[in-house]
Design an enzyme around this catalytic site. Sequence first.
Site, PDB file in Angstrom:
ATOM      1  CG  PHE A 224      69.792   0.509  48.402  1.00 26.74           C
ATOM      2  CD1 PHE A 224      69.136   1.387  49.248  1.00 26.74           C
ATOM      3  CD2 PHE A 224      70.378  -0.621  48.944  1.00 26.74           C
ATOM      4  CE1 PHE A 224      69.056   1.147  50.609  1.00 26.74           C
ATOM      5  CE2 PHE A 224      70.311  -0.874  50.297  1.00 26.74           C
ATOM      6  CZ  PHE A 224      69.646   0.014  51.127  1.00 26.74           C
TER       7      PHE A 224
ATOM      8  N   GLY B 243      80.702   0.454  45.278  1.00 28.75           N
ATOM      9  CA  GLY B 243      81.709   0.314  46.325  1.00 28.75           C
ATOM     10  C   GLY B 243      82.304  -1.069  46.319  1.00 28.75           C
TER      11      GLY B 243
ATOM     12  CB  CYS C 252      69.694  -8.541  55.752  1.00 31.94           C
ATOM     13  SG  CYS C 252      69.048  -8.375  57.416  1.00 31.94           S
TER      14      CYS C 252
HETATM   15  C1  UDX Z   1      68.788  -4.454  54.747  1.00 29.70           C
HETATM   16  C2  UDX Z   1      67.532  -3.810  54.155  1.00 29.70           C
HETATM   17  O1  UDX Z   1      67.837  -2.495  53.687  1.00 29.70           O
HETATM   18  C3  UDX Z   1      66.419  -3.803  55.178  1.00 29.70           C
HETATM   19  O2  UDX Z   1      65.244  -3.279  54.595  1.00 29.70           O
HETATM   20  C4  UDX Z   1      66.200  -5.235  55.649  1.00 29.70           C
HETATM   21  O3  UDX Z   1      65.160  -5.359  56.556  1.00 29.70           O
HETATM   22  C5  UDX Z   1      67.470  -5.795  56.232  1.00 29.70           C
HETATM   23  O4  UDX Z   1      68.493  -5.738  55.243  1.00 29.70           O
HETATM   24  P1  UDX Z   1      70.755  -3.663  56.355  1.00 29.70           P
HETATM   25  O5  UDX Z   1      71.303  -5.042  56.231  1.00 29.70           O
HETATM   26  O6  UDX Z   1      70.681  -3.041  57.705  1.00 29.70           O
HETATM   27  O7  UDX Z   1      69.254  -3.595  55.774  1.00 29.70           O
HETATM   28  O8  UDX Z   1      71.661  -2.716  55.455  1.00 29.70           O
HETATM   29  P2  UDX Z   1      71.508  -1.817  54.170  1.00 29.70           P
HETATM   30  O9  UDX Z   1      71.477  -0.403  54.556  1.00 29.70           O
HETATM   31  O10 UDX Z   1      70.437  -2.291  53.293  1.00 29.70           O
HETATM   32  O11 UDX Z   1      72.940  -2.096  53.470  1.00 29.70           O
HETATM   33  C6  UDX Z   1      73.338  -3.420  53.126  1.00 29.70           C
HETATM   34  C7  UDX Z   1      74.708  -3.421  52.503  1.00 29.70           C
HETATM   35  O12 UDX Z   1      74.662  -2.822  51.216  1.00 29.70           O
HETATM   36  C8  UDX Z   1      75.795  -2.677  53.281  1.00 29.70           C
HETATM   37  O13 UDX Z   1      76.984  -3.444  53.265  1.00 29.70           O
HETATM   38  C9  UDX Z   1      75.975  -1.379  52.508  1.00 29.70           C
HETATM   39  O14 UDX Z   1      77.260  -0.858  52.641  1.00 29.70           O
HETATM   40  C10 UDX Z   1      75.708  -1.856  51.089  1.00 29.70           C
HETATM   41  N1  UDX Z   1      75.224  -0.798  50.182  1.00 29.70           N
HETATM   42  C11 UDX Z   1      74.027  -0.177  50.420  1.00 29.70           C
HETATM   43  C12 UDX Z   1      75.982  -0.457  49.061  1.00 29.70           C
HETATM   44  O15 UDX Z   1      77.064  -1.015  48.819  1.00 29.70           O
HETATM   45  N2  UDX Z   1      75.504   0.516  48.218  1.00 29.70           N
HETATM   46  C13 UDX Z   1      74.312   1.143  48.423  1.00 29.70           C
HETATM   47  O16 UDX Z   1      73.946   1.981  47.602  1.00 29.70           O
HETATM   48  C14 UDX Z   1      73.556   0.796  49.564  1.00 29.70           C
END
Ligand code: UDX
Length: 430
Positions: A249, A253, A260
């Site tokens: 995380f 970007g 969520c």
């Molecule tokens: C999230 C939580 O990770 C999960 O534990 C919870 O139950 C639901 O919400 P999710 O919404 O499926 O899961 O996506 P996630 O993989 O967390 O990514 C969320 C957003 O953050 C995406 O748009 C992704 O592109 C962005 N992201 C993620 C980044 O921009 N940079 C990162 O390093 C990680």
Amino acid sequence: MKITIIGTGYVGLVTGACFAEVGHNVICVDNDVQKVRVLQSGGIPNYEPGLEEIVQKNVDEGRLRFTESTQDGVENSDVIFIAVPTPPQPDGSVDLSFIEKVAREIASYMKCYKIVVDKSTVPVKTGEKVAETLRRYTKTNVDCDVVSNPEFLREGFAVEDFLRPERIVIGVFSQRPVKAMKEIYAPFNAPIIVTDINSAELIKHAANSFLAMKISYINAISVICESTGADVIEVANGIGMDSRIGRRFLDAGIGFGGSCFPKDLSAFIKISEEIGYDFRLLKEVRRINAEQMDRFIKKITDTLWVLKGKTIGVLGLAFKQNTDDVRMSPAIELCKRLQKTGTKLRVHDPKAMEKARAVLTNVTYVEDMNNVAEGCDALVIATEWEIFKKLDLERARKSMTHPIMFDGRNLFDPEEMEKLGWIYKSVGRK
Ligand code: UDX
């Protein structure tokens, strides 16, 4: 254990299928009859890697079935999980009407003791309201326990996350339902944290807000990197090796999206406001996220100058890789904002094109990612799909009016791209 899941959305269906996979008997209930028919005939409403296989296997082996009857689900199970939507309202608060409706329905069909588990993401203190509602609407005055059991599933990895969880959180009012809950989760071999119900509800919002904060933090660092000539990936690697921070995380970007993070962040800000705390830290997390998109669009306009009449190819429509979900997708927002400037768009996503068609019109949907660049003035990477790294860069370059790429997910190596003849602009890198 006999389990019913009410709601067969992204969370409910994965929960039901995975419980069946480890040997429980599961009934999945949904009031959308059409969806139930799709599931009964072996279809899957949402793309989720590995889900279709385990649904089919467990239906065939008789541990999983689907129905539109809540009564059937309540009467034929010991533990009932609520996994219905909790959509955001315009002021950021959460619409709990589906939760309330389901609680009332469960109450009306309860003829003996049941454990009612809330899996939907809800504001702290919702469990108390659910318990109150169940007590109020039972016809026979039967007893029940309410439990909060938040999910931490990432879309695209939900089956994997469910089957191999890092922790299970169980929030309870009393110890009575703990034994059954531990029995349900025993096959997963994960640490189980038993807390009071308010803490369990808070854990979910606090976890998602923290992850969103991590992303906004690295996005803010990316701004500093761009103006100092540093590289955000190097910085993320360098700080991420500190186990107190962690590398995950920390990918800069165009910002986070999905059903969520934006919703949970706004809800947590609102909940805090209601109890008299101004959670400015999280407001800033949200602001940085919005600015990240503004900054990326500015990068495109600064480079292309006039956008009106130009054609841009966009790779990625889903809010992240491995999903067909376009809810609150930064990629869709980007497309819409480019459209407003009069830009023509050629778009592609490996899985989300069908869902995107409902929310993004007047664009050319291109089936093959290698055809997107044809005749384009620039190419944009909007979602972090691994497969985009395999794009035929030479073919794309030759088919464009000028080879310019704006990589909103830092998928390519700047030096490599330059060598290949591209004008390459990414996030937080030279
Ligand atoms: C999230 C939580 O990770 C999960 O534990 C919870 O139950 C639901 O919400 P999710 O919404 O499926 O899961 O996506 P996630 O993989 O967390 O990514 C969320 C957003 O953050 C995406 O748009 C992704 O592109 C962005 N992201 C993620 C980044 O921009 N940079 C990162 O390093 C990680």
